[in-house]
Design an enzyme around this catalytic site. Structure first.
Site, PDB file in Angstrom:
ATOM      1  N   GLU A 184      35.837  30.093  45.979  1.00 21.49           N
ATOM      2  CA  GLU A 184      36.512  30.821  47.049  1.00 21.49           C
ATOM      3  C   GLU A 184      35.808  31.470  47.692  1.00 21.49           C
ATOM      4  OE1 GLU A 184      39.206  30.406  44.169  1.00 21.49           O
ATOM      5  OE2 GLU A 184      37.365  30.890  43.717  1.00 21.49           O
ATOM      6  N   TRP A 199      36.697  32.905  42.178  1.00 23.96           N
ATOM      7  CA  TRP A 199      37.180  34.467  42.196  1.00 23.96           C
ATOM      8  C   TRP A 199      38.121  34.908  42.625  1.00 23.96           C
ATOM      9  CZ3 TRP A 199      33.499  36.925  47.048  1.00 23.96           C
ATOM     10  CH2 TRP A 199      32.635  36.787  46.999  1.00 23.96           C
ATOM     11  N   GLN A 257      46.194  28.747  34.836  1.00 18.78           N
ATOM     12  CA  GLN A 257      45.267  29.296  35.583  1.00 18.78           C
ATOM     13  C   GLN A 257      43.612  29.269  35.495  1.00 18.78           C
ATOM     14  OE1 GLN A 257      46.856  33.258  35.102  1.00 18.78           O
ATOM     15  NE2 GLN A 257      48.600  33.745  36.595  1.00 18.78           N
ATOM     16  N   HIS A 258      43.573  29.673  36.994  1.00 21.50           N
ATOM     17  CA  HIS A 258      42.268  29.502  36.787  1.00 21.50           C
ATOM     18  C   HIS A 258      40.943  30.354  35.746  1.00 21.50           C
ATOM     19  CE1 HIS A 258      42.719  26.934  41.042  1.00 21.50           C
ATOM     20  NE2 HIS A 258      42.905  26.138  39.895  1.00 21.50           N
ATOM     21  N   GLU A 297      55.771  43.517  37.448  1.00 19.75           N
ATOM     22  CA  GLU A 297      55.533  41.637  37.196  1.00 19.75           C
ATOM     23  C   GLU A 297      55.724  42.316  39.429  1.00 19.75           C
ATOM     24  OE1 GLU A 297      53.206  39.813  37.899  1.00 19.75           O
ATOM     25  OE2 GLU A 297      52.314  40.388  35.994  1.00 19.75           O
ATOM     26  N   ARG A 318      45.291  41.453  36.549  1.00 16.26           N
ATOM     27  CA  ARG A 318      45.582  42.373  35.979  1.00 16.26           C
ATOM     28  C   ARG A 318      44.898  42.808  35.027  1.00 16.26           C
ATOM     29  NH1 ARG A 318      51.721  41.018  33.033  1.00 16.26           N
ATOM     30  NH2 ARG A 318      51.130  41.091  31.391  1.00 16.26           N
TER      31      ARG A 318
END
Length: 490
Positions: A230, A167, A188-189, A279, A171
């Site tokens: 998560e 989870w 990133q996961h 960002e 963006r």
């Protein structure tokens, strides 16, 4: 400790604190709602709740700054604390400690409930009815590449072998009523899970969740170790399982109290141009890239759904308050596991996740006999550098004594200005760099490599030249302080 399972109850709790500003006039989803929210961050006003969206056709609402700095000066971290089940007056060190303790607690897996009792199933849209055109999708910044419907929603995805359900927040930009695109980047996961599906040549099933328990986007926005679910961490945070319900068209489960759930699949290739998007460093981006495409195959939502929005920019917004606090918790967890005597870790909001501060107790020398300040600082830097993942992505770290509060900006600046040598007492490592980190050069950001520096700001030992504060608490005897405070209101 209590917690919220529902975004609406959380909003009511903020309202009771005077930290909600209802905006009942018509507000456009095209920049206006985001602009109001952005200004609310910058002047620290209550979180805006937009009850009338000009382009809306279904009664939807928007909620800005869901985990920003509170408008209450006596409880600056109230939105963060309430999100994870702590009292509104909780301080920075207690908040970070809570996240660290949960890391070591047994996970509490989610609990599946029947669809009849799940608020997110009040409206079910399938086939041609499942279109984003039904919603007033927000445009966040003037120079963005399109309308960004996901800035504070959680993307749920599972590895092909079912071993890991992730989870996370990333963006997502609207292409049309049936298609979206967004950043999907290893390490990133979400990027790792997508990569596993792409290597099999199969589209990745996903569910995009807006709303629900405030802990869901909070935990989705902090870096947990690879392979950790998560949902189980949130269950441990709450002390009870998160209620989830099965999706309509994909083999995933989503929070039962979500406001909106979008289901479908993500393409195996990078098929659409995404970006630019403003960002967290606080600058308008000019970069775009090719990213995978999300298809929209089903949408379920509550009646009069509430859509949270986060217009990223100059500090402090959720990517400083939440992600920064989560990274600080990772640093603190790693340092304590290494056996180093540390008090807390914090990422000061105004530094836009470019600074980390580690504070240490006054008695650290008794726990590390024979170790001087330079060696202690070097050990802290080695742990951070070798911890891997987001904990290693720290451009600058300051090591200070815990006689200052690193979340107090005036306290911190005083310490940095008076305890750091202008040239010496610093250590450097070659480290992972995120492309969004504005302090690095263009070549470093492209290569995703650059220096990570740790500064030794520790004071000398007592008797070795250490000076006392010339402050109210230290420059006057206790009887004088008591007398002053007793008659202060006079």
């Amino acid at each position: 400790m209590s917690h919220f399972t529902d975004l609406r109850d959380y909003i009511d709790a903020l309202d009771a604190l005077g930290d909600i500003r209802r905006v009942d006039r018509p507000v456009s989803a095209d920049l206006e709602a985001a602009a109001i929210t952005r200004r609310s961050y910058e002047i620290r006003s209550p979180a805006p709740l937009f009850t009338r969206i000009a382009e809306d056709r279904i009664g939807m609402r928007m909620f800005g700054a869901p985990a920003g700095v509170s408008s209450r000066p006596d409880m600056r971290l109230a939105r963060l604390a309430l999100s994870v089940g702590l009292p509104a007056e909780t301080g920075a060190a207690q908040l970070v400690d809570h996240l660290v303790r949960t890391r070591d607690a047994p996970p509490v897996p989610p609990r599946t409930v029947a669809r009849e009792g799940a608020p997110c199933k009040e409206n079910v849209l399938l086939g041609d009815d499942a279109t984003l055109d039904r919603f007033a999708v927000p445009r966040i910044h003037e120079k963005d590449g399109g309308s960004y419907l996901n800035t504070w929603g959680v993307i749920i995805a599972r590895t092909p072998d079912g071993a890991w359900v992730n989870w996370s927040i990333s963006r997502i930009m609207m292409l049309d009523g049936k298609r979206m695109t967004g950043l999907v980047m290893p390490p990133q996961h979400l990027g790792l899970v997508w990569q596993a599906w792409a290597e099999r040549g199969e589209p990745m099933p996903y569910a995009l969740v807006q709303g629900g328990a405030p802990a869901i986007p909070f935990v989705g926005g902090i870096p947990l170790p690879r392979g950790v679910d998560e949902a189980g961490y949130i269950g441990a945070l709450h002390g009870e399982p998160v209620d989830v319900v099965r999706c309509e068209t994909v083999d995933l489960e989503v929070p039962a109290h979500a406001e909106v759930v979008i289901e479908g699949h993500v393409s195996t290739g990078r098929d659409s141009l995404e970006g630019p998007f403003g960002e967290y460093a606080g600058y308008v981006s000019t970069q775009s890239s090719f990213q995978p495409v999300y298809t929209v195959e089903a949408i379920t939502h509550r009646s009069e759904p509430i859509w949270p929005i986060v217009p990223e920019g100059r500090p402090a917004d959720e990517y400083h308050t939440v992600t920064g606090t989560g990274r600080a918790a990772n640093v603190l967890h790693a340092l304590r596991r290494a056996g180093l005597p540390v008090t807390t870790a914090w990422m000061p909001f105004p530094a836009a996740m470019h600074w980390t501060v580690v504070t240490v107790p006054d008695d650290w020398r008794s726990k590390l006999p024979g170790v001087d300040t330079g060696e202690f600082t070097r050990r802290i830097g080695e742990v951070i550098h070798n911890s891997g993942g987001p904990s290693a992505m720290m451009p600058v770290t300051y090591v200070l004594d815990d006689d200052i509060d690193p979340s107090d900006e005036a306290d911190l600046l005083w310490a940095l200005g008076t305890r750091l040598h202008p040239r010496d007492r610093r250590y450097s490592w070659d480290a992972v760099v995120l492309p969004f980190m504005a302090c690095y050069g263009e070549d470093e950001r492209k290569a995703m490599r650059g220096p990570s520096v740790v500064h030794d700001g520790l004071l000398p030992a007592w008797g070795d030249g250490r000076l006392r504060h010339s402050s109210f608490a230290q420059a006057y005897p206790s009887d004088i302080r008591h007398q002053v405070l007793k008659h202060w209101d006079d």
